[in-house]
Design a protein around this motif. Structure first.
Motif, PDB file in Angstrom:
ATOM      1  N   ASN A  18       0.858  -1.182   0.000  1.00  0.00           N
ATOM      2  CA  ASN A  18       0.000   0.000   0.000  1.00  0.00           C
ATOM      3  C   ASN A  18       0.901   1.242   0.000  1.00  0.00           C
ATOM      4  O   ASN A  18       1.625   1.480   0.966  1.00  0.00           O
TER       5      ASN A  18
ATOM      6  N   THR B 128       0.918   3.795   3.034  1.00  0.00           N
ATOM      7  CA  THR B 128       1.591   3.553   4.305  1.00  0.00           C
ATOM      8  C   THR B 128       2.937   4.254   4.265  1.00  0.00           C
ATOM      9  O   THR B 128       3.500   4.476   3.191  1.00  0.00           O
ATOM     10  N   ASP B 129       3.474   4.578   5.428  1.00  0.00           N
ATOM     11  CA  ASP B 129       4.779   5.226   5.465  1.00  0.00           C
ATOM     12  C   ASP B 129       5.842   4.341   4.823  1.00  0.00           C
ATOM     13  O   ASP B 129       6.678   4.818   4.044  1.00  0.00           O
ATOM     14  N   TYR B 130       5.794   3.040   5.143  1.00  0.00           N
ATOM     15  CA  TYR B 130       6.801   2.135   4.598  1.00  0.00           C
ATOM     16  C   TYR B 130       6.648   2.019   3.076  1.00  0.00           C
ATOM     17  O   TYR B 130       7.634   2.065   2.341  1.00  0.00           O
TER      18      TYR B 130
ATOM     19  N   LYS C 130      -2.196  10.987   5.153  1.00  0.00           N
ATOM     20  CA  LYS C 130      -3.177   9.899   5.153  1.00  0.00           C
ATOM     21  C   LYS C 130      -4.550  10.328   5.643  1.00  0.00           C
ATOM     22  O   LYS C 130      -5.542   9.701   5.310  1.00  0.00           O
TER      23      LYS C 130
ATOM     24  N   TYR D 237       6.869  -3.601   7.058  1.00  0.00           N
ATOM     25  CA  TYR D 237       5.651  -3.265   6.331  1.00  0.00           C
ATOM     26  C   TYR D 237       4.415  -3.637   7.149  1.00  0.00           C
ATOM     27  O   TYR D 237       3.431  -2.884   7.169  1.00  0.00           O
TER      28      TYR D 237
ATOM     29  N   SER E   4       3.811  -0.895   9.603  1.00  0.00           N
ATOM     30  CA  SER E   4       3.323   0.307   8.936  1.00  0.00           C
ATOM     31  C   SER E   4       1.878   0.138   8.482  1.00  0.00           C
ATOM     32  O   SER E   4       1.054   1.054   8.606  1.00  0.00           O
ATOM     33  N   LEU E   5       1.540  -1.047   7.982  1.00  0.00           N
ATOM     34  CA  LEU E   5       0.177  -1.316   7.535  1.00  0.00           C
ATOM     35  C   LEU E   5      -0.787  -1.339   8.713  1.00  0.00           C
ATOM     36  O   LEU E   5      -1.905  -0.825   8.620  1.00  0.00           O
ATOM     37  N   LYS E   6      -0.357  -1.914   9.829  1.00  0.00           N
ATOM     38  CA  LYS E   6      -1.203  -1.937  11.023  1.00  0.00           C
ATOM     39  C   LYS E   6      -1.483  -0.519  11.501  1.00  0.00           C
ATOM     40  O   LYS E   6      -2.628  -0.176  11.841  1.00  0.00           O
ATOM     41  N   TYR E   7      -0.442   0.312  11.514  1.00  0.00           N
ATOM     42  CA  TYR E   7      -0.631   1.697  11.928  1.00  0.00           C
ATOM     43  C   TYR E   7      -1.608   2.409  10.992  1.00  0.00           C
ATOM     44  O   TYR E   7      -2.500   3.140  11.432  1.00  0.00           O
ATOM     45  N   TYR E   8      -1.452   2.200   9.684  1.00  0.00           N
ATOM     46  CA  TYR E   8      -2.328   2.833   8.701  1.00  0.00           C
ATOM     47  C   TYR E   8      -3.780   2.420   8.928  1.00  0.00           C
ATOM     48  O   TYR E   8      -4.683   3.260   8.941  1.00  0.00           O
ATOM     49  N   ARG E   9      -4.006   1.119   9.123  1.00  0.00           N
ATOM     50  CA  ARG E   9      -5.375   0.625   9.309  1.00  0.00           C
ATOM     51  C   ARG E   9      -5.957   1.075  10.641  1.00  0.00           C
ATOM     52  O   ARG E   9      -7.137   1.437  10.725  1.00  0.00           O
TER      53      ARG E   9
END
Length: 299
Positions: free
Chosen positions: A10, A13-15, A85, A224, A227-232
Motif C-alpha cells: 500500500n 503507508t509510510d513504509y 493519510k 511493512y 506500517s500497515l497496522k498503523y495505517y489501518r
C-alpha cells in the motif's frame, strides 16, 4: 506472520511510500514521477539528491520539521514530497511552514543578493479538502503567489501542488498520459494482480517489482506489517471518531461536533502510542486542548 491478501504494498503507508520513492536504488521512480508532474514548467530533471528529512530551526528552541521526502535537483531546486493519510484542519498551513526551511537554508553568510532557487511542496492526499467536495473532477491543485486582480503569477519560485487521490477514478482504458498512469498505479496498487497492458513500461515494471511483497525479506515484511497496522488503525480510529463526532454534532451543534471528532481522534491516536507532535498535526487541536485531554485520560 500476517498473511497478505494483496500482491503489492500500500503506497499510502509510510513504509510503502518510502519504499517506492525514498530509497536510493529506486530514485529513478521518484525522478520519473516528478518529471511527469512538473514537465510543463520544469523541463527535464536529470538528477536528484536526497537530503536529510529532519529540519531544525535556527535555535534549539525553534520547532523542527520532519519531511516524508526531501530532495534537490541538479539546479539546486528543492522538492518536499509529503504523504498525508488523514484530513487535517491546518495541513495547508503545515505545507507553507515546511517550505520556510528550504527557503531559509539558502541564505548565505556575508554579502548576499537574496537570489533563491525554486522550492516545490508536493502533497499526495488520501482525502479531499472540505472546500473541494463540490468539485469531484478536479484532483490536482497548483498554487503559486498570484496577483488577485490580474491572476498573473507574481512569484514563480514557490509552488504548492496538492493531489487529492480519492478523486482520481479513471479506469485503465481512460489513461491518456504517463502522469495518468502514475496516479492510477498509486491509487490502485493494492488492487492490481496482473499488470495491465498500458502499464507494461520499464518504469512501472520496476515499480511493481519493488512493491511486490513476496520479494521482501523477513525484516522488510515485519516493517511493512507494522506500517500497515498503523495505517489501518489510524483509518479505523478516524472513521469511528468521525461517526461519533457527527452524532455529537447533531446534538450539540456543528462546531462542537467538529471539536468532539478531533478529540476522539486524538484520544485514539494517543492510545496507539503516537507522538504528541504528530497528534497535533493529524487533528489540528491546540497544545492546550491536547494537554487537557491528557489530564482527562490520567484521571
Amino acid at each position: 506472520m500476517y498473511q497478505f491478501t494483496e500482491k503489492y504494498i500500500n503506497p499510502f503507508t509510510d513504509y510503502g511510500f518510502k519504499k517506492i520513492f525514498g530509497e536510493e536504488p529506486n530514485k529513478d521512480l521518484l525522478l520519473d514521477f516528478l518529471n511527469e508532474l512538473l514537465k510543463e514548467e520544469q523541463g527535464e530533471i536529470t538528477s536528484l539528491n536526497y537530503i536529510k528529512t529532519e529540519q531544525l530551526g535556527t535555535t534549539a528552541l525553534d520547532r523542527k520539521a520532519i519531511f516524508d521526502l526531501y530532495c534537490e535537483n541538479e539546479r539546486g531546486e528543492k522538492f518536499i514530497v509529503e504523504l498525508q493519510k488523514s484530513k487535517q484542519d491546518f495541513f495547508k498551513d503545515r505545507t507553507v511552514y515546511y517550505t520556510s526551511f528550504p527557503i531559509q537554508e539558502q541564505a548565505k553568510r556575508g554579502e548576499w543578493n537574496y537570489q533563491l532557487q525554486a522550492v516545490y511542496a508536493i502533497a499526495l492526499l488520501d482525502f479531499v479538502f472540505e472546500a473541494d467536495q463540490d468539485d469531484p473532477e478536479k484532483y490536482r491543485y497548483d498554487v503559486k503567489l498570484t496577483d488577485i486582480e490580474t491572476c498573473k503569477v507574481f512569484y514563480d519560485k514557490l509552488t504548492f501542488i496538492y493531489l487529492e487521490m480519492p478523486k482520481f477514478n479513471k479506469t485503465v482504458d481512460e489513461l491518456n498520459s504517463r502522469f495518468d498512469k502514475w496516479l492510477y498505479v498509486l491509487r490502485n496498487l493494492t488492487r492490481i494482480n496482473e499488470i495491465p497492458a498500458p502499464l507494461q513500461e520499464s518504469i512501472f515494471e520496476k515499480l511493481f517489482e519493488v512493491a511486490e511483497i513476496a520479494k521482501f525479506n523477513p525484516e522488510q515484511v515485519r516493517s511493512y506489517e507494522d506500517s500497515l497496522k498503523y495505517y489501518r488503525d489510524l483509518q479505523n480510529s478516524i472513521d469511528t471518531a468521525r461517526r461519533e463526532g457527527r452524532e455529537d454534532g447533531r446534538e450539540e451543534g456543528r462546531e462542537e461536533g467538529r471539536t468532539a471528532t478531533q478529540l476522539e481522534i486524538a484520544q485514539a491516536l494517543l492510545a496507539n502510542g503516537m507522538d504528541e507532535d504528530l497528534v497535533l498535526q493529524a487533528t489540528g487541536l491546540t497544545a492546550a486542548q491536547l494537554a487537557q485531554l491528557a489530564q482527562l485520560r490520567s484521571v
